[in-house]
Design an enzyme around this catalytic site. Structure first.
Site, short mmCIF file in Angstrom:
data_model
loop_
_atom_site.label_atom_id
_atom_site.label_comp_id
_atom_site.label_asym_id
_atom_site.label_seq_id
_atom_site.Cartn_x
_atom_site.Cartn_y
_atom_site.Cartn_z
N TYR A 139 -6.59 9.18 4.42
CA TYR A 139 -7.93 8.59 4.87
C TYR A 139 -8.87 9.68 4.80
O TYR A 139 -10.17 9.33 4.99
CB TYR A 139 -7.76 7.94 6.14
N HIS A 188 3.62 5.64 4.32
CA HIS A 188 2.29 4.59 4.18
C HIS A 188 2.77 3.35 3.17
O HIS A 188 2.41 2.31 3.31
CB HIS A 188 1.19 5.43 3.66
#
Ligand code: NAP
Length: 269
Positions: A44, A100
């Site tokens: 991110y 993830h």
């Protein structure tokens, strides 16, 4: 140090997009409003902002619940990548580290990397471990490898238009909490008339209704907002109590609407 999935604050702040100075301001405002659960990931570009926000807050590190996620390209160097994340966040430990995504095309399979995640927890680098975007099959493979009671949560897309009930039940039956990502359908709740009617009945916003619905299903929610006002109202959704009729109407909004569906992602079923 030992933790359970009941320690995960039920409302967290999603940080996707909260980069740069605007992201730093958004994180400060969220913490001032009372958010303590911050959701970041190696991909991110917000790990640094999250760590800085924790440090600048003047609060104890133990007051926060910080989640990060190991990206697929780091599965072969999982422990080192968690060290990198801790270094970037300037934290001694994370509260939750997730895989993830399962590796694209299951190459390598879950059994090849989930043990390394468990060892990261054993070494005290994170209080809890979990997964994200895991299907029922991936969950079962992980549990077969590291045993029941190790995975705290599976974080996956869940909102009124994609309720993911079968996967949610599969996780809960195994003691794995559900964390709903994109709980506001990415800001696409729009003018849905059912949500609007439930919102008017309670003097609430559409987003509060969407979040309260997921909370009532026992999901943890991580809405993202850069706006202090929307952060405030999203956090206040924790006080909104829906009745059985509201729950029934909102259940009827399910339409299998998946927004996050990369070509390399798992086969959802
Ligand atoms: N594990 C994964 O693969 C995965 C995938 C996707 C997301 N996530 C996590 O989940 C978090 C949340 O998902 P998301 O950010 O994609 O979507 P989301 O939280 O469902 O929606 C965020 C969008 O809604 C808007 N919004 C927020 N509060 C609002 C309100 N009260 N009224 C109207 N609009 C509002 C935001 O705009 P403003 O900022 O302008 O308010 C933003 O455009 C992410 O930030 C990330 O941490 C994880």
């Amino acid at each position: 140090m030992p933790a359970e999935n009941s320690d995960i604050p039920r409302i967290g702040l999603g940080t996707y997009g909260l980069t740069g100075a605007e992201g730093r301001a958004a994180l400060s405002s969220a913490i001032n409003l009372g958010y303590r659960h911050l959701d970041t990931a190696q991909t991110y570009g917000t790990e640094e902002n999250v760590g800085e926000a924790v440090a600048r807050s003047g609060l104890d590190r133990a007051d926060f619940f910080v989640t990060t996620k190991v990206t697929a390209s780091n599965l072969g160097r999982l422990a080192e990548s968690v060290d990198d994340s801790l270094e970037t966040m300037q934290l001694d430990y994370a509260d939750l580290v997730l895989i993830h995504w399962p590796a694209p095309h299951d190459d390598p399979p879950v059994s090849a990397y989930i043990g390394a995640l468990a060892r990261v927890q054993d070494e005290g680098k994170t209080r809890l471990i979990g997964v994200s975007n895991f299907t029922r099959r991936h969950i079962d493979e992980a549990v077969a490898e590291i045993g029941e009671g190790r995975l705290a949560t599976n974080q996956f897309e869940q909102h009124v238009f994609l309720q993911n009930r079968v996967l949610a039940a599969h996780c809960r039956e195994r003691g794995i909490a559900v964390t709903a990502y994109m709980p506001l359908a990415g800001g696409r709740l729009g003018d849905d008339s059912v949500i609007g009617a439930v919102a008017s009945k309670h003097g609430a916003t559409a987003s509060q209704v969407a979040l309260a619905y997921l909370l009532a299903l026992d999901s943890i929610v991580i809405p993202k907002s850069a706006s202090p006002e929307r952060q405030r109202t999203n956090l206040a959704a924790g006080d909104l109590v829906l009745d059985g009729a509201d729950m029934g109407r909102l259940a009827g909004l399910e339409r299998g609407q998946r927004y996050i569906n990369p070509a390399w992602g798992p086969d959802w079923y």
